[in-house]
Design an enzyme around this catalytic site. Structure first.
Site, PDB file in Angstrom:
ATOM      1  N   HIS A 184     -12.298  -0.385  -7.656  1.00  0.00           N
ATOM      2  CA  HIS A 184     -13.842   0.317  -8.187  1.00  0.00           C
ATOM      3  C   HIS A 184     -13.331   1.477  -7.116  1.00  0.00           C
ATOM      4  O   HIS A 184     -14.405   2.333  -8.152  1.00  0.00           O
ATOM      5  CB  HIS A 184     -15.116  -0.621  -6.672  1.00  0.00           C
ATOM      6  CG  HIS A 184     -14.437  -0.182  -5.339  1.00  0.00           C
ATOM      7  ND1 HIS A 184     -15.436  -0.682  -4.716  1.00  0.00           N
ATOM      8  CD2 HIS A 184     -13.659   0.520  -4.754  1.00  0.00           C
ATOM      9  CE1 HIS A 184     -15.847   0.118  -3.740  1.00  0.00           C
ATOM     10  NE2 HIS A 184     -14.437   0.099  -3.608  1.00  0.00           N
ATOM     11  N   ASP A 197       0.722  -0.595   0.118  1.00  0.00           N
ATOM     12  CA  ASP A 197       0.043   0.178  -0.461  1.00  0.00           C
ATOM     13  C   ASP A 197       0.715   1.083  -0.276  1.00  0.00           C
ATOM     14  O   ASP A 197       2.104   0.904   0.086  1.00  0.00           O
ATOM     15  CB  ASP A 197      -0.803  -0.055   0.959  1.00  0.00           C
ATOM     16  CG  ASP A 197      -2.391   0.847   1.134  1.00  0.00           C
ATOM     17  OD1 ASP A 197      -2.638   1.784   0.854  1.00  0.00           O
ATOM     18  OD2 ASP A 197      -3.447   0.067   0.487  1.00  0.00           O
ATOM     19  N   PHE A 233       0.721   1.654  -6.658  1.00  0.00           N
ATOM     20  CA  PHE A 233       0.103   0.098  -7.867  1.00  0.00           C
ATOM     21  C   PHE A 233       0.150   1.283  -9.470  1.00  0.00           C
ATOM     22  O   PHE A 233       0.269   0.291 -10.075  1.00  0.00           O
ATOM     23  CB  PHE A 233      -0.752  -0.611  -6.989  1.00  0.00           C
ATOM     24  CG  PHE A 233      -1.811   0.744  -7.205  1.00  0.00           C
ATOM     25  CD1 PHE A 233      -2.869   1.715  -7.840  1.00  0.00           C
ATOM     26  CD2 PHE A 233      -2.918   0.158  -5.785  1.00  0.00           C
ATOM     27  CE1 PHE A 233      -4.185   2.498  -6.955  1.00  0.00           C
ATOM     28  CE2 PHE A 233      -3.581   0.689  -5.246  1.00  0.00           C
ATOM     29  CZ  PHE A 233      -4.701   1.839  -6.010  1.00  0.00           C
ATOM     30  N   GLY A 247       4.398   1.779  -1.877  1.00  0.00           N
ATOM     31  CA  GLY A 247       4.637   2.283  -2.878  1.00  0.00           C
ATOM     32  C   GLY A 247       3.591   2.402  -3.788  1.00  0.00           C
ATOM     33  O   GLY A 247       2.192   2.314  -2.951  1.00  0.00           O
TER      34      GLY A 247
HETATM   35  C1  LIG Z   1     -10.864   1.321  -0.201  1.00  0.00           C
HETATM   36  S1  LIG Z   1      -9.601   1.305   0.131  1.00  0.00           S
HETATM   37  C2  LIG Z   1      -9.071  -1.050   0.338  1.00  0.00           C
HETATM   38  C3  LIG Z   1      -8.276  -0.932   1.088  1.00  0.00           C
HETATM   39  C4  LIG Z   1      -8.703  -2.327   1.375  1.00  0.00           C
HETATM   40  N1  LIG Z   1      -8.130  -4.064   0.385  1.00  0.00           N
HETATM   41  C5  LIG Z   1      -9.627  -2.824   1.786  1.00  0.00           C
HETATM   42  O1  LIG Z   1     -10.432  -3.849   1.644  1.00  0.00           O
HETATM   43  O2  LIG Z   1     -10.225  -3.156   3.112  1.00  0.00           O
HETATM   44  C6  LIG Z   1      -8.238   1.383  -0.751  1.00  0.00           C
HETATM   45  C7  LIG Z   1      -6.750   0.937  -0.647  1.00  0.00           C
HETATM   46  O3  LIG Z   1      -6.386   1.348  -1.833  1.00  0.00           O
HETATM   47  C8  LIG Z   1      -4.701   2.384  -1.475  1.00  0.00           C
HETATM   48  N2  LIG Z   1      -4.498   3.331  -2.613  1.00  0.00           N
HETATM   49  C9  LIG Z   1      -5.243   4.171  -2.590  1.00  0.00           C
HETATM   50  N3  LIG Z   1      -3.938   4.479  -3.877  1.00  0.00           N
HETATM   51  C10 LIG Z   1      -3.325   4.078  -4.227  1.00  0.00           C
HETATM   52  C11 LIG Z   1      -1.756   3.505  -4.574  1.00  0.00           C
HETATM   53  N4  LIG Z   1      -1.620   4.416  -5.375  1.00  0.00           N
HETATM   54  N5  LIG Z   1      -0.643   2.669  -4.810  1.00  0.00           N
HETATM   55  C12 LIG Z   1      -1.082   1.823  -4.074  1.00  0.00           C
HETATM   56  N6  LIG Z   1      -2.037   1.582  -2.495  1.00  0.00           N
HETATM   57  C13 LIG Z   1      -3.143   2.947  -3.363  1.00  0.00           C
HETATM   58  C14 LIG Z   1      -5.736   3.174  -0.075  1.00  0.00           C
HETATM   59  O4  LIG Z   1      -4.486   3.864   0.661  1.00  0.00           O
HETATM   60  C15 LIG Z   1      -6.382   1.796   0.156  1.00  0.00           C
HETATM   61  O5  LIG Z   1      -5.596   1.551   1.530  1.00  0.00           O
END
Ligand SMILES: C[S@@+](CC[C@H](N)C(=O)[O-])C[C@H]1O[C@@H](n2cnc3c(N)ncnc32)[C@H](O)[C@@H]1O
Length: 338
Positions: A249, A201, A231, A229
């Site tokens: 989503h 994350d 994604f 990092g």
């Molecule tokens: C809606 S949350 C879902 C978290 C987890 N997968 C769950 O279901 O509880 C979205 C996640 O994507 C991460 N995120 C957002 N942009 C990101 C990026 N550019 N690279 C890595 N992670 C990212 C956020 O920090 C967050 O933890």
């Protein structure tokens, strides 16, 4: 037998949905459920403990009791109900962080712009805050903390349905991309004692996961690595499955294709991607996904149909192999190299 409501009466009730949501938010802010943990209390006693006005608090509790959250006893005290109990902090079924996060003012400010969004096609959240959601969180670290905790709380019922529905036995290393505080990965590792995991994350979130209970638990931390990092740049290499729950989503199609392509580039020859999201079905049945889709419209993402997932996979050089339903609202959409 409860009276059947006429269409105008039903419509009146639907239009005030936000009153109830906001009352629950106030109860969560004041931690009323924690204050009732040891048993029923008078409003005066509760008001003193919460440092609020007793008369207003009474009206709030009476309104909440009318929808099953808290109950008034015959001797004029308030007590927990099963619904109110989920607003306690620190219990395994706690929805407290979700109840806080989902009705914070920053979210309301974005919902105010929904009409503007539908008229212009622009992202309501951007109009309200000037930056997209995850950039907003980088600037508002308290909101980021509550957001992370809220994802854990909404996942309480969802996480166990994933290893129950999907067999991870052929997989050696599972990468949870955008895995937040790691509650899903910890649940899957617990159910699969030979599996290794990588939680991935943004650095601000990984710093929080390092202090949270999930991937730091005994029996899990020995098999789990944490990496940070974006994604959109890359994901950890060499995993044979890349799981993403509530990730695609959040983003538009172009952004999703970038994330999927990065997973494709990083995974082993026979690697898989496992998307855990709502799969929108046709018809008019009540649907968590169709309502959550509007929250996603506000932040620039969307919930998708199977056909829409297949198209995203194809653009990212992948092939959708199957959709595995879980016992909850989410499905596991599996893909391999095309
Ligand atoms: C809606 S949350 C879902 C978290 C987890 N997968 C769950 O279901 O509880 C979205 C996640 O994507 C991460 N995120 C957002 N942009 C990101 C990026 N550019 N690279 C890595 N992670 C990212 C956020 O920090 C967050 O933890």
């Amino acid at each position: 037998m409860p009276k059947k409501l006429s269409p105008p009466e039903l419509m009146r009730n639907l239009t005030i949905g936000y009153w109830i949501a906001r009352l629950i938010h106030v109860a969560a802010k004041l931690k009323l459920a924690d204050l009732l943990k040891k048993g029923p209390r008078t409003v005066e006693d509760l008001a003193a403990a919460a440092n609020v006005q007793p008369q207003a608090l009474y009206r709030i509790l009476r309104a909440l009791a009318s929808v099953g959250v808290f109950a008034e006893t015959k001797n004029g005290r308030f007590k927990l109900t099963p619904l109110a109990s989920t607003l306690q902090t620190g219990v395994p079924t706690s929805m407290h962080a979700w109840a806080l996060m989902i009705n914070e003012n920053w979210g309301w400010d974005a919902w105010k712009e929904l009409l503007y969004g539908v008229k212009t096609g622009e992202m309501p959240f951007l109009r309200a805050h000037g930056v997209p959601l995850f950039e907003y969180f980088e600037q508002h670290t308290e909101d980021l903390q509550v957001f992370g905790e809220s994802m854990t709380s909404i996942s309480i019922t969802e996480n166990p349905t994933v290893p129950a529905a999907y067999t991870f036995s052929g997989i050696q290393t599972l990468v949870d991309v955008g895995g937040g505080h790691g509650s899903l990965l910890a649940t899957i590792l617990k159910a699969n004692p030979k599996l290794k995991g990588i939680l991935y994350d943004q650095s601000s979130v990984i710093a929080r996961a390092e202090k949270d209970q999930h991937v730091t638990a005994k029996g899990i931390k020995e098999r789990c690595r944490l990496e940070s990092g974006s994604f959109f740049e890359s994901v950890p290499k060499g995993g044979d499955a890349y799981i993403m729950k509530y990730i695609l989503h959040d983003w538009n199609d172009e952004e999703c294709v970038k994330i999927l392509s990065n997973c494709r580039d990083a995974m082993t020859e026979k690697g898989k991607v496992l998307i855990v999201d709502n799969v929108i079905a046709p018809g008019n049945n009540p649907s968590w996904g169709k309502l959550l889709d509007i929250q996603m419209l506000i932040i620039g993402g969307r919930e998708r149909t199977k056909k829409e997932f297949a198209a995203l996979f194809a653009e990212g050089g992948l092939k959708l192999t199957r959709v595995v339903p879980t016992k909850g609202p989410l499905s596991i959409i599996e893909g391999v190299r095309a």
